[in-house]
Design an enzyme around this catalytic site. Sequence first.
Site, PDB file in Angstrom:
ATOM      1  N   ALA A 165       9.304  40.367 -21.612  1.00 31.42           N
ATOM      2  CA  ALA A 165       9.193  41.407 -20.580  1.00 31.42           C
ATOM      3  C   ALA A 165       7.832  42.060 -20.713  1.00 31.42           C
ATOM      4  O   ALA A 165       7.116  41.820 -21.699  1.00 31.42           O
ATOM      5  CB  ALA A 165      10.284  42.452 -20.747  1.00 31.42           C
ATOM      6  N   LYS A 166       7.454  42.812 -19.753  1.00 30.51           N
ATOM      7  CA  LYS A 166       6.243  43.621 -19.848  1.00 30.51           C
ATOM      8  C   LYS A 166       6.346  44.746 -18.843  1.00 30.51           C
ATOM      9  O   LYS A 166       7.033  44.615 -17.827  1.00 30.51           O
ATOM     10  CB  LYS A 166       5.003  42.763 -19.531  1.00 30.51           C
ATOM     11  CG  LYS A 166       3.737  43.264 -20.185  1.00 30.51           C
ATOM     12  CD  LYS A 166       3.691  42.863 -21.650  1.00 30.51           C
ATOM     13  CE  LYS A 166       2.461  43.376 -22.340  1.00 30.51           C
ATOM     14  NZ  LYS A 166       2.343  42.788 -23.687  1.00 30.51           N
ATOM     15  N   GLY A 167       5.680  45.857 -19.139  1.00 29.81           N
ATOM     16  CA  GLY A 167       5.675  46.970 -18.207  1.00 29.81           C
ATOM     17  C   GLY A 167       4.280  47.523 -18.072  1.00 29.81           C
ATOM     18  O   GLY A 167       3.400  47.227 -18.897  1.00 29.81           O
ATOM     19  N   VAL A 226       1.465  42.149 -14.924  1.00 29.53           N
ATOM     20  CA  VAL A 226       2.620  42.405 -15.784  1.00 29.53           C
ATOM     21  C   VAL A 226       3.536  41.174 -15.818  1.00 29.53           C
ATOM     22  O   VAL A 226       4.065  40.796 -16.877  1.00 29.53           O
ATOM     23  CB  VAL A 226       3.364  43.667 -15.281  1.00 29.53           C
ATOM     24  CG1 VAL A 226       4.691  43.847 -15.980  1.00 29.53           C
ATOM     25  CG2 VAL A 226       2.496  44.902 -15.490  1.00 29.53           C
ATOM     26  N   VAL A 234       8.698  44.004 -15.615  1.00 30.00           N
ATOM     27  CA  VAL A 234       9.135  42.654 -15.270  1.00 30.00           C
ATOM     28  C   VAL A 234       9.888  42.080 -16.459  1.00 30.00           C
ATOM     29  O   VAL A 234       9.391  42.088 -17.584  1.00 30.00           O
ATOM     30  CB  VAL A 234       7.936  41.740 -14.897  1.00 30.00           C
ATOM     31  CG1 VAL A 234       8.411  40.319 -14.629  1.00 30.00           C
ATOM     32  CG2 VAL A 234       7.190  42.290 -13.690  1.00 30.00           C
TER      33      VAL A 234
END
Length: 420
Positions: A108-110, A87, A63
Site C-alpha cells: 500500500a502507499k499513501g 502512490v 492505494v
Amino acid sequence: MKTHIYKSKVFDMACRQFDKAADLINLDPSLIKRTKYPKRCMVVTCPVRMDNGQVELFEGYRVQHHLSLGPTKGGLRFHPAVTVGEVAGLSMWMSWKCALAGLPYGGAKGGICVDVSKLSITELERLSRRYMQEMIPFVGPNTDIMAPDMGTNEQVMAWMMDTYANHIGNSIPAIVTGKPVSLGGSQGRREATGHGVAYVVKSYMNDLRIPLDQATAVIQGFGNVGSEAALALNAFGIKVIAISDVHGGYYNANGIDVQNALEYSKIHKSLKGWKEADIISNEALLRLKCTVLIPAALERVITEDNVRQLNCRILAEAANGPTTNGADEILKENDNITTIPDIFCNSGGVIVSYFEWVQDLQSLFWTREEVLRKMHNILDRAKMEIETQKQKYGYSRREAALTVGIQKVVNAKSVRGLFP
Ligand code: NAD
C-alpha cells in the site's frame, strides 16, 4: 479493463517493470491484470484550520494494491508533487518488496499533496490527524498499516495512532509502524531502512572483494534513510564522501563528518548553509567517482541522460524507483556496475515495520540486537533467493528480485482462487 486515474510516470514505470517480469515468468494471462492493478484507491479531502484562522483543503490518497497475503502495508508521503498515480506505483513496489522478504502483507502507499516546509508544527499535526480521521473506514491493524515515508516521521505516526485510538476508544499501537519507541514503536525501526541499505551494500562489497576501508560512498538525500545509511556505512568503515538534500550537495574527498552534518540538519531543517564541505549540485553528485552511489531521495533521478556518466561500482537503490526503465536497460548491459534494486535494497524498513507490528500485537518487545539480527536474517535469505534466480535464468538482479516477489503474490492468488 482500462485504468486512467493512475496515469503518471511512476505508475507507468512500475507497470512496465511488472509487464517485463510477467513475460519472463510466463504469467498466466488470467492473472496478469489481477496481479498488476491496485485493488482499492481512496481519495480524501482534508480540511485543515491554519494558524491564521482560515481553512485550507489538502488532497490525500491511499492505494491498497493487493489483499491476497494479509493486510496491506506501506508508507505515507507528504510532498507537493504527490499524485494518486505515483502512490499507486509505489504501492505496487511495496507488494513485490513485502513478498520478496516473505512478509504477510500486500503493498500500500499513501500521500498528501503538501509542502511540509510551509506548515507550522500545529498545522502539520492537524493535517496528519485529519488524514487519519478521513481514512479510518479503510485502515486498521488487520486491514492496512501505515508507516513513515518522505516528509513524514515518528511524530506524524504518533499523532495518527492517537487519532485512531481516540476513535476506537483504546490504544491500538499496531495501527501504524515507525512510531516513537515510547508509544510501542520498535527498537531499531528509525534506523532500519538506512541500516539495511548499508548492510546489503557491505554484503555485495564482500562478494566483490572490495575492502570496506578503501570504499567510498555518495548519498543523494539526507533524510531519514540517507542519514541513517551514512551513519551505518561509517560504522562499517566505509567513507562517505558526498551527501545532499533538496537544496544541493556537499563533497569532501577526505570524508564527510556525518554526525556534524546530521546535527546541523536537525537544527536548520536542511543542510543549506553547512560549511564543512565543498558545494556540489545534485546532478554532479550522481556522477562522482565512488564505490557505491546511493540515491535516497526521489524517483526517476537516474535516467537515460545521466546513466552513462555514473562512476560507481555499486548502485544501491535506497529510494523507491530511482532508476527509469530506459536507464535500467542501459545498466543491464553494464557489467561494471552492480545494481542493488530498490525492492530489496531498502526493504529493511518494512521488515522492521513488520517486527514492530508483531511486537505491538503481542505486547512483547524485543531488544535492538534481536531486531537487527532478525532483519539481517531476512535480508540474507532474500539476497540468496535473488542471486539464485539471477543465476538460474540469466536475469538481471532487478528482474530476479521482481520475478521472485511477483511469483509469490501470484502463487497466493492462484491457491486462493477467485471469490465468489
Ligand atoms: P525524508 O523526507 O526523511 O528525506 C528525503 C531527503 O531527500 C531529504 O533530505 C530531502 O531534502 C531530499 N530530497 C528531496 N528532494 C530531493 C531532490 N530533488 N534532490 C535531492 N534530494 C532531495 O524521506 P526518507 O524517509 O528518507 O525517504 C527517502 C526515500 O527512501 C524515498 O524514496 C522513500 O520512498 C524511500 N524509503 C523510505 C523508507 C523509510 O523507512 N522512511 C523505507 C523504504 C524506502
